[in-house]
Design an enzyme around this catalytic site. Structure first.
Site, PDB file in Angstrom:
ATOM      1  N   LEU A 177      30.550  67.500  38.937  1.00  0.00           N
ATOM      2  CA  LEU A 177      31.667  66.865  38.254  1.00  0.00           C
ATOM      3  C   LEU A 177      32.659  67.607  38.975  1.00  0.00           C
ATOM      4  O   LEU A 177      32.634  68.669  39.295  1.00  0.00           O
ATOM      5  CB  LEU A 177      31.594  67.179  36.826  1.00  0.00           C
ATOM      6  CG  LEU A 177      30.478  66.654  35.896  1.00  0.00           C
ATOM      7  CD1 LEU A 177      30.592  67.320  34.342  1.00  0.00           C
ATOM      8  CD2 LEU A 177      30.785  65.022  35.841  1.00  0.00           C
ATOM      9  N   GLU A 203      32.011  65.826  25.483  1.00  0.00           N
ATOM     10  CA  GLU A 203      30.732  66.481  25.362  1.00  0.00           C
ATOM     11  C   GLU A 203      31.158  68.160  25.618  1.00  0.00           C
ATOM     12  O   GLU A 203      31.958  68.395  26.281  1.00  0.00           O
ATOM     13  CB  GLU A 203      29.744  65.987  26.134  1.00  0.00           C
ATOM     14  CG  GLU A 203      29.067  64.794  25.534  1.00  0.00           C
ATOM     15  CD  GLU A 203      27.892  64.320  26.470  1.00  0.00           C
ATOM     16  OE1 GLU A 203      27.716  64.744  27.588  1.00  0.00           O
ATOM     17  OE2 GLU A 203      27.656  63.285  26.381  1.00  0.00           O
ATOM     18  N   LYS A 244      30.430  71.405  27.778  1.00  0.00           N
ATOM     19  CA  LYS A 244      29.755  71.565  29.233  1.00  0.00           C
ATOM     20  C   LYS A 244      28.923  72.747  28.775  1.00  0.00           C
ATOM     21  O   LYS A 244      29.374  73.713  29.032  1.00  0.00           O
ATOM     22  CB  LYS A 244      30.910  71.645  30.232  1.00  0.00           C
ATOM     23  CG  LYS A 244      30.323  71.784  31.550  1.00  0.00           C
ATOM     24  CD  LYS A 244      31.328  71.714  32.594  1.00  0.00           C
ATOM     25  CE  LYS A 244      31.060  71.604  33.924  1.00  0.00           C
ATOM     26  NZ  LYS A 244      30.024  72.615  34.443  1.00  0.00           N
ATOM     27  N   ASP A 285      26.520  75.792  29.588  1.00  0.00           N
ATOM     28  CA  ASP A 285      26.656  76.536  30.816  1.00  0.00           C
ATOM     29  C   ASP A 285      25.102  76.953  30.947  1.00  0.00           C
ATOM     30  O   ASP A 285      24.554  78.388  30.663  1.00  0.00           O
ATOM     31  CB  ASP A 285      27.396  78.074  30.538  1.00  0.00           C
ATOM     32  CG  ASP A 285      27.967  78.669  31.580  1.00  0.00           C
ATOM     33  OD1 ASP A 285      27.482  77.951  32.992  1.00  0.00           O
ATOM     34  OD2 ASP A 285      28.478  79.603  31.708  1.00  0.00           O
ATOM     35  N   TYR A 317      21.821  65.299  28.062  1.00  0.00           N
ATOM     36  CA  TYR A 317      23.180  64.245  28.605  1.00  0.00           C
ATOM     37  C   TYR A 317      23.291  63.203  29.193  1.00  0.00           C
ATOM     38  O   TYR A 317      24.451  62.661  29.900  1.00  0.00           O
ATOM     39  CB  TYR A 317      24.426  65.343  28.960  1.00  0.00           C
ATOM     40  CG  TYR A 317      23.806  66.229  30.254  1.00  0.00           C
ATOM     41  CD1 TYR A 317      23.957  65.333  31.405  1.00  0.00           C
ATOM     42  CD2 TYR A 317      23.922  67.444  30.373  1.00  0.00           C
ATOM     43  CE1 TYR A 317      23.596  66.052  32.432  1.00  0.00           C
ATOM     44  CE2 TYR A 317      23.408  68.218  31.475  1.00  0.00           C
ATOM     45  CZ  TYR A 317      23.483  67.575  32.559  1.00  0.00           C
ATOM     46  OH  TYR A 317      23.111  68.132  33.714  1.00  0.00           O
ATOM     47  N   LYS A 377      33.718  61.663  29.681  1.00  0.00           N
ATOM     48  CA  LYS A 377      32.989  60.533  30.339  1.00  0.00           C
ATOM     49  C   LYS A 377      33.322  59.105  29.658  1.00  0.00           C
ATOM     50  O   LYS A 377      33.628  59.113  28.609  1.00  0.00           O
ATOM     51  CB  LYS A 377      31.370  60.553  29.957  1.00  0.00           C
ATOM     52  CG  LYS A 377      30.830  61.945  30.596  1.00  0.00           C
ATOM     53  CD  LYS A 377      29.371  61.855  30.108  1.00  0.00           C
ATOM     54  CE  LYS A 377      28.770  63.315  30.520  1.00  0.00           C
ATOM     55  NZ  LYS A 377      27.340  63.466  30.126  1.00  0.00           N
ATOM     56  N   LYS A 389      37.593  72.782  32.616  1.00  0.00           N
ATOM     57  CA  LYS A 389      37.083  74.216  32.532  1.00  0.00           C
ATOM     58  C   LYS A 389      37.805  74.964  31.805  1.00  0.00           C
ATOM     59  O   LYS A 389      38.899  75.069  32.039  1.00  0.00           O
ATOM     60  CB  LYS A 389      36.682  74.625  34.001  1.00  0.00           C
ATOM     61  CG  LYS A 389      35.578  73.867  34.788  1.00  0.00           C
ATOM     62  CD  LYS A 389      34.470  74.416  34.522  1.00  0.00           C
ATOM     63  CE  LYS A 389      34.402  75.372  35.744  1.00  0.00           C
ATOM     64  NZ  LYS A 389      32.988  75.778  36.167  1.00  0.00           N
ATOM     65  N   CYS A 427      38.936  99.019  63.444  1.00  0.00           N
ATOM     66  CA  CYS A 427      37.849  98.401  62.675  1.00  0.00           C
ATOM     67  C   CYS A 427      37.142  99.585  62.012  1.00  0.00           C
ATOM     68  O   CYS A 427      36.853 100.551  62.599  1.00  0.00           O
ATOM     69  CB  CYS A 427      36.874  97.929  63.601  1.00  0.00           C
ATOM     70  SG  CYS A 427      35.226  97.280  63.289  1.00  0.00           S
ATOM     71  N   CYS A 434      33.544 100.124  64.347  1.00  0.00           N
ATOM     72  CA  CYS A 434      33.401 100.497  65.608  1.00  0.00           C
ATOM     73  C   CYS A 434      34.619 101.050  65.957  1.00  0.00           C
ATOM     74  O   CYS A 434      34.806 101.732  67.291  1.00  0.00           O
ATOM     75  CB  CYS A 434      32.996  99.307  66.505  1.00  0.00           C
ATOM     76  SG  CYS A 434      34.193  98.092  66.627  1.00  0.00           S
ATOM     77  N   CYS A 486      38.004  92.084  64.325  1.00  0.00           N
ATOM     78  CA  CYS A 486      37.594  92.941  65.267  1.00  0.00           C
ATOM     79  C   CYS A 486      37.266  92.256  66.545  1.00  0.00           C
ATOM     80  O   CYS A 486      36.380  91.570  66.593  1.00  0.00           O
ATOM     81  CB  CYS A 486      36.560  93.781  64.700  1.00  0.00           C
ATOM     82  SG  CYS A 486      35.862  94.906  65.841  1.00  0.00           S
ATOM     83  N   CYS A 523      30.271  95.619  68.104  1.00  0.00           N
ATOM     84  CA  CYS A 523      30.424  96.166  66.689  1.00  0.00           C
ATOM     85  C   CYS A 523      29.139  95.616  66.018  1.00  0.00           C
ATOM     86  O   CYS A 523      28.982  94.623  65.800  1.00  0.00           O
ATOM     87  CB  CYS A 523      31.877  95.279  66.227  1.00  0.00           C
ATOM     88  SG  CYS A 523      32.011  95.697  64.709  1.00  0.00           S
TER      89      CYS A 523
HETATM   90  S1  IVH Z   1      27.271  64.960  33.073  1.00  0.00           S
HETATM   91  C1  IVH Z   1      27.070  63.299  37.640  1.00  0.00           C
HETATM   92  N1  IVH Z   1      27.380  66.355  30.934  1.00  0.00           N
HETATM   93  O1  IVH Z   1      27.597  70.423  34.761  1.00  0.00           O
HETATM   94  C2  IVH Z   1      27.169  64.365  37.024  1.00  0.00           C
HETATM   95  N2  IVH Z   1      27.053  67.629  32.841  1.00  0.00           N
HETATM   96  O2  IVH Z   1      29.345  69.978  37.298  1.00  0.00           O
HETATM   97  C3  IVH Z   1      26.828  64.348  35.370  1.00  0.00           C
HETATM   98  N3  IVH Z   1      26.760  69.945  32.638  1.00  0.00           N
HETATM   99  O3  IVH Z   1      25.169  69.767  37.198  1.00  0.00           O
HETATM  100  C4  IVH Z   1      26.770  65.401  34.642  1.00  0.00           C
HETATM  101  N4  IVH Z   1      26.936  69.923  30.437  1.00  0.00           N
HETATM  102  O4  IVH Z   1      24.389  70.633  35.008  1.00  0.00           O
HETATM  103  C5  IVH Z   1      27.387  66.252  32.142  1.00  0.00           C
HETATM  104  N5  IVH Z   1      27.436  67.499  28.802  1.00  0.00           N
HETATM  105  C6  IVH Z   1      27.387  67.470  29.957  1.00  0.00           C
HETATM  106  C7  IVH Z   1      27.176  68.710  30.789  1.00  0.00           C
HETATM  107  C8  IVH Z   1      26.947  68.403  32.234  1.00  0.00           C
HETATM  108  C9  IVH Z   1      26.871  70.846  31.437  1.00  0.00           C
HETATM  109  C10 IVH Z   1      26.434  70.343  33.948  1.00  0.00           C
HETATM  110  C11 IVH Z   1      25.416  69.770  34.495  1.00  0.00           C
HETATM  111  C12 IVH Z   1      26.140  69.278  36.158  1.00  0.00           C
HETATM  112  C13 IVH Z   1      27.210  70.211  35.933  1.00  0.00           C
HETATM  113  C14 IVH Z   1      28.475  69.270  36.628  1.00  0.00           C
END
Ligand code: IVH
Length: 670
Positions: free
Chosen positions: A84, A113, A115, A117, A224, A291, A315, A409, A412, A427, A433
């Protein structure tokens, strides 16, 4: 001709290895040594990698014990696993939404949604049963980790309800914080090193060879996205709910973990709610994903090369901490670039202890006006290496002296140079080196270059210090005796290194060109040069004007190429590589042609036989041009399934010829 030769060699090797396996296992009467057997196997593996079309499904590379079967199998994704694009501000979200509104006929609804980790996973279900689980890998192909994924309790092995016969479901596997902490407590008690953070340890756990280990860790998974042919859903939210009814773990609407929203303000509310409350979640998130809900609208919007236009990630800002700058040291890379590194008073940041931060170059030090002993702010963004983002001037003491960039350097002693217009110090002592010499060799053997396995930076270091290698061509002189004498190098490892070196003679020309390590010649540029010039000799003979006439080759690259070839030392190194049988020419019989010369293509939709990436590669290797959007210059639109109606309409309007995947493949097979 060349292809025939490969095909025959693969068939011969397969037969020989099968025979030796039989002699060894069934008859207990081997005719060749383990070393010779491994040589055959390695060669076959390498050839199959380059020409998978000739590999038999019953190839011995797939069933022999030892390292090979312990590795996970590589699986090509039916639908590429994209990423994404990231945003960090309300303004960027507004920009994205404006672009979407312009491209969509009706104002869209959005799904917000979390994200998660963790680690992306693609799981295929057939007739309600989990048949395969594959990691993201490089987006085109990943590793088959089905056995490990089966142990995750929230991944259903058998579905219930009204599920489609066949589909793929994607989601994120993660380490719930409580389980992560528990495992770390156990490790501390056992005197084992602690895991750095939940995401990395989830990823490490999933690569475990022992699925019992995976089962014991307590990983979890949220879904997802659903992919497949003829799926009946009209929207993402509908599909997610359906997945819930088949037994998958989906985010809870009542807890605001997923929500359908229709305005920027509503989207921002969701973002802010989780920015405030994310620490209450039992797992880590690094942002929010937004989305477009309706599939029709998603299809209209389509994809860029890397990510869908219909989705975006917001993010959360990285965590920031304050610590003391103890010292600045300097690293010299393979190109001679000198990078200053901040050595810090260790500090905990987003679950990891940070001791060092990159400072990039002299300008960066100047911009931050760094003084030794300063209290600095350290931040960890998306990237692994943390960075210094500012100084707490209130705590600066008069005794804190300003940091002066070094003039010589550190490795060297050569006087450093800074070329005009460049931020980096270099360098210039390229051939004497040590880190530059070793760095070039490390680049040469790396996976995307000559892919010589079994040799790592430590071994290169040993070989160089013993005077056994002074440049990458010297690798081809190494003997078994020299290698086994090295610290911690067993017979088997030494043989593997030699096998790797031997196998590198099959690496195609474009990767050899990349392996040379010419400044500014990365993977893509190497490919372009290889396709245009077709041999080292022709590239070497090319004048400046000819070089810059090649698509995407600018003056900087042309100068660097000419410098590389005019250097006598490089000439000697190349001579040696050539006499050792390294591929110095394009394999013109295989896969390249001018069939599509002067033809411009656009690829759209999902394909059955080959991936979008492969289609793009085929267009280019056959002399055509692959572009992202339809214009009056487009000759052909290669149309797959689920293609956006807007694109189709535009193609029709401009009179662009619309062809299917099969028609395209027929074009290049002529
Ligand atoms: S949708 C076309 N939904 O984030 C990509 N991704 O940088 C569709 N991720 O590789 C991804 N939570 O591993 C989607 N609710 C969520 C997510 C999610 C985590 C991760 C996923 C993806 C990365 C995208």
């Amino acid at each position: 001709m060349e292809r025939e030769r490969f095909k025959k060699r693969i068939a011969d090797l397969t037969e020989q290895i099968n025979r030796h396996n039989y002699l060894y296992y069934v008859k207990s009467a081997p005719e060749i040594s383990d070393y010779d057997f491994d040589m055959l196997l390695k060669e076959l593996e390498q050839l199959e990698k380059e020409h998978p079309e000739f590999a038999s499904p019953n190839s011995p590379t797939k069933r022999v014990g030892g390292d090979i079967t312990r590795k996970f199998e590589t699986v090509t994704h039916r639908y590429p696993m994209l990423s994404l694009s990231n945003t960090y501000s309300r303004e960027e979200i507004i920009d994205w939404e404006n672009r979407i509104k312009k491209l969509s006929e009706v104002p869209p609804a959005y799904v917000c949604e979390l994200k998660y980790d963790g680690v992306a996973i693609g799981m295929r279900y057939k007739n309600g049963e989990l048949v395969q689980a594959v990691t993201r890998g490089d987006g085109t192909a990943g590793e088959d980790i089905t056995t490990n994924v089966r142990t995750i309790k929230t991944v259903p092995l058998k579905l219930h309800g009204n599920y489609p016969d066949e589909f793929e479901i994607r989601g994120e596997i993660f380490f719930p914080v409580e389980n992560f902490n528990k495992v770390n407590q156990e490790r501390a008690a056992a005197g084992e090193p602690l895991f750095a953070n939940p995401r990395n340890s989830a990823s490490g756990t999933l690569k475990s060879q022992d699925s019992a280990v995976v089962a014991s860790r307590g990983l979890d998974c949220y879904l997802y996205g659903i992919y497949g042919e003829n799926l009946k859903f009209k929207s993402h939210s509908e599909a997610v709910n359906a997945a819930g009814s088949w037994g998958f773990k989906i985010p809870d609407t009542a807890k605001n973990m997923i929500a359908v929203r229709s305005s920027i303000d509503e989207i921002m509310d969701f973002i802010q709610y989780w920015e405030k409350n994310r620490s209450d979640l039992p797992f880590e998130i690094d942002g929010i994903v937004i989305k477009v809900d309706e599939y029709n609208q998603q299809n209209e919007l389509g994809f860029t090369a890397k990510s869908p236009r219909w989705a975006i990630a917001y993010k959360y800002k990285a965590e920031k901490v304050e610590t003391v700058l103890n010292e600045v040291t300097y690293q010299v890379g393979r190109t001679g670039a000198v990078t200053p590194v901040a050595n810090l008073q260790p500090v905990l940041l987003a679950g990891t202890t940070v001791k060092r931060a990159s400072l990039h170059n002299a300008d960066q030090i100047e911009k931050l006006d760094l003084h030794l002993g300063d209290f600095v702010y350290v931040e960890k963004g998306g990237e692994i290496i943390p960075k210094i983002v500012g100084v707490n001037l209130e705590k600066r003491k008069a005794s804190h002296g300003k940091i002066q960039f070094i003039e010589n350097c550190p490795e060297c002693g050569a006087a450093l140079v800074r070329r005009e217009g460049e931020a980096q110090h270099y360098c210039p002592n390229e051939y004497h080196c040590p880190p530059q010499i070793k760095g070039k060799i490390e680049h040469f053997i790396s996976r995307k270059a000559m892919n010589i396995e079994g040799l790592g930076p430590e071994t290169i270091d040993l070989l160089y210090n013993k005077g056994l290698i002074k440049n990458y061509a010297d690798l081809y002189d190494l003997t078994f005796e020299q290698l086994v004498e090295l610290d911690r190098m067993a017979d088997k490892s030494a043989s593997n290194v030699l096998l790797g070196i031997q196998a590198s003679k099959n690496i195609p020309f474009e990767r050899v060109l990349f392996a040379f390590g010419i400044r500014h010649v990365g993977e893509t540029v190497a490919k372009k040069l290889a396709r245009h010039f077709k041999s080292v000799d022709k590239l070497k003979a090319a004048g400046f004007d000819e070089l810059i006439s090649v698509d995407e080759i600018g003056e900087k690259i042309a100068v660097s190429i000419q410098q590389f070839f005019s250097d006598e030392k490089n000439e000697r190194i190349l001579e040696k590589l050539k006499s050792n049988g390294i591929c110095f020419e394009m394999d013109t019989t295989a896969e390249t042609s001018n069939t599509l010369q002067n033809q411009t293509f656009v690829i759209s939709g999902v394909f059955q036989k080959v991936s979008r990436e492969k289609l793009a590669e085929l267009i280019e290797t056959n002399g055509g041009k692959n572009t992202g959007s339809i214009s009056s210059k487009t000759n052909y639109l290669v149309a797959g399934e689920n293609m956006g109606p807007a694109k189709l309409a535009k193609a029709k309007q401009l009179g662009v010829k619309i062809i299917s995947e099969d028609e395209f493949l027929a074009m290049i097979s002529q």
